[in-house]
Design an enzyme around this catalytic site. Structure first.
Site, PDB file in Angstrom:
ATOM      1  N   TYR A 243       0.860  -1.188   0.000  1.00 54.88           N
ATOM      2  CA  TYR A 243       0.000   0.000   0.000  1.00 54.88           C
ATOM      3  C   TYR A 243       0.889   1.228   0.000  1.00 54.88           C
ATOM      4  O   TYR A 243       1.911   1.283   0.691  1.00 54.88           O
ATOM      5  CB  TYR A 243      -0.888   0.019   1.249  1.00 54.88           C
ATOM      6  CG  TYR A 243      -1.658   1.306   1.417  1.00 54.88           C
ATOM      7  CD1 TYR A 243      -2.928   1.452   0.873  1.00 54.88           C
ATOM      8  CD2 TYR A 243      -1.108   2.389   2.109  1.00 54.88           C
ATOM      9  CE1 TYR A 243      -3.635   2.636   1.002  1.00 54.88           C
ATOM     10  CE2 TYR A 243      -1.806   3.580   2.254  1.00 54.88           C
ATOM     11  CZ  TYR A 243      -3.072   3.698   1.692  1.00 54.88           C
ATOM     12  OH  TYR A 243      -3.763   4.875   1.827  1.00 54.88           O
TER      13      TYR A 243
ATOM     14  N   GLU B  70      -3.404   7.713  -3.820  1.00 52.33           N
ATOM     15  CA  GLU B  70      -3.457   6.442  -3.105  1.00 52.33           C
ATOM     16  C   GLU B  70      -3.326   5.300  -4.098  1.00 52.33           C
ATOM     17  O   GLU B  70      -4.113   5.197  -5.044  1.00 52.33           O
ATOM     18  CB  GLU B  70      -4.766   6.326  -2.331  1.00 52.33           C
ATOM     19  CG  GLU B  70      -4.855   5.073  -1.476  1.00 52.33           C
ATOM     20  CD  GLU B  70      -6.129   5.033  -0.645  1.00 52.33           C
ATOM     21  OE1 GLU B  70      -6.053   4.723   0.546  1.00 52.33           O
ATOM     22  OE2 GLU B  70      -7.211   5.330  -1.206  1.00 52.33           O
TER      23      GLU B  70
END
Length: 427
Positions: A149, A237
């Protein structure tokens, strides 16, 4: 990503913990579809898997055939293009399950696209009516050996941009942060210098990238930072950022948000806006210079100022009620704007009562009162209305309401107003 208030970013706090920041700021943020985000990443030389956009089932079949001709027949992924998360577990209005599917043949890609395009996809973030799917992405499937991530966002705690990374990619980062905060890593960046290679390599290592991929991963993080700064993004993101079996680093899924304040210098980006998923009430509010956010309750709220709005909704909940919206008149309220606000609030069929809570500073309460009276008459308002006015010309305003002959409940305090409106709902 929605709670009592709209989430407009995340606040990174010490110890590697990431928490959602709930605010009532009077801003609207541009969302891009995945294909638009990946097009932007391609511009900044960020690695994305080969992809095509299709707006019809036949176009998806052709796109799939082209990709397989280029990649030697690798598997494909078909993804519905909507702003909401949770596509993979979503359900279409036809009963077809899943907005993300793996397939092997162009014909199958075309069939899947046909199940998605021109239908509505319902996910955990869309509400019961779902959102329209107007296009799909057809992508080359990747064989990856690890998922991480990565995000970049502006953080108040560090007074600037912060990179966030975790070896637990492909998962809900808030859940990871709550259960295993030691697996979320933050790297503040000096905005005057930008990220340094030792910083990005160190973060890439913590994110789980193999030693022989650290420089490549670090380069991708740096290119994403360049995109973040150059494009005036509020958040970038990537979930997941993957390492493949053939030793390459790719951004598989992306979400990029932008602040409307940057629209004047990011015209190409803001022209990508897709209004088909906008809440029509928010669109109408924008045209009337109002700030409106729909919520899940049944008490409509009309206030002036974000702080008063938050306090009003808090006290409604204190008395056992649930606010149906955040609607802020702002500092330059007029009778016409009050009427527009009532139009928008009452367009929500879940609204069973309305609370108006105004503190008159710049705003004159008598102007608000005339607007309330006019709106109540023109709309033939059927739901109970509670009004609390304080400040400039409040006495004149309350006299106007009393003399109007309309069934308007007036209150002297916020507490009194919240008690009355929640009581009317219960009765």
């Amino acid at each position: 990503m929605l709670g009592m208030w709209r989430m407009v970013g995340r606040t990174v706090v010490g110890g590697g913990k990431v928490t959602a920041r709930k605010v009532g700021e009077q801003k609207r943020f541009l969302n891009l579809h995945e294909y638009q985000s990946k097009g932007l990443m391609d511009k900044f030389k960020v690695n994305t898997q080969p992809w095509r956009l299709a707006r019809t089932a036949d176009a998806a079949r052709v796109a799939a055939a082209e990709l397989q001709e280029e990649n030697g027949g690798k598997d494909l992924v078909v993804k519905a293009q909507v702003h909401a998360g949770g596509r993979g577990k979503g359900v279409f209005d036809t009963g077809f399950k899943g907005g993300v599917h793996l397939c092997k043949e162009p014909a199958e890609a075309g069939r899947l696209a046909g199940e998605m395009i021109s239908h509505r996809l319902i996910t955990k973030q869309t509400g019961k009516d779902g959102v329209p799917v107007n296009s799909v992405m057809v992508l080359e499937s990747l064989d990856f050996s690890g998922e991480s991530y990565f995000a970049i966002l502006m953080d108040r705690e560090h007074n600037g941009p912060v990179m966030v990374g975790s070896p637990d990619g492909g998962m809900d980062i808030e859940e990871v942060a709550a259960k295993t905060p030691e697996r979320v890593f933050t790297q503040p960046i000096d905005i005057s210098q930008g990220p340094q290679r030792e910083q990005t390599k160190d973060l890439a290592r913590k994110m789980g990238f193999a030693e022989d991929l650290l420089d490549q991963a670090a380069q991708q993080l740096e290119r994403l930072y360049e995109l973040f700064i150059t494009s005036d993004a509020t958040q970038v993101e990537i979930n997941p950022l993957v390492q493949t079996s053939d030793k390459k680093v790719y951004c598989v899924d992306a979400k990029i948000n932008f602040d409307d304040n940057a629209a004047f210098r990011q015209k190409d980006i803001f022209e990508m806006h897709d209004p088909s998923e906008d809440d029509p009430r928010e669109v109408a509010a924008g045209k009337a210079d109002l700030n409106y956010i729909g919520l899940d309750g049944n008490i409509g709220c009309l206030v002036n100022g974000a702080g008063l709005a938050m306090a009003t909704m808090d006290i409604i909940k204190h008395y056992g009620g649930e606010p149906a919206n955040f609607c802020d008149l702002g500092g330059g309220a007029t009778e016409e704007r009050v009427k527009a606000a009532f139009d928008i609030i009452t367009s929500d069929t879940s609204v069973k009562a309305i609370l108006v809570n105004i503190f008159g500073g710049i705003v004159r309460c008598d102007v608000i009162a005339r607007g309330i009276i006019g709106a109540t008459k023109s709309l033939d308002l059927k739901v109970p209305l509670v009004v609390r006015l304080a400040g400039t010309n409040a006495e004149i305003a309350n006299d106007l309401l009393a003399e109007s002959g309309l069934k308007i409940h007036t209150a002297k305090s916020m507490s009194d107003a919240a008690s009355i409106v929640t009581g009317l709902i219960k009765n």
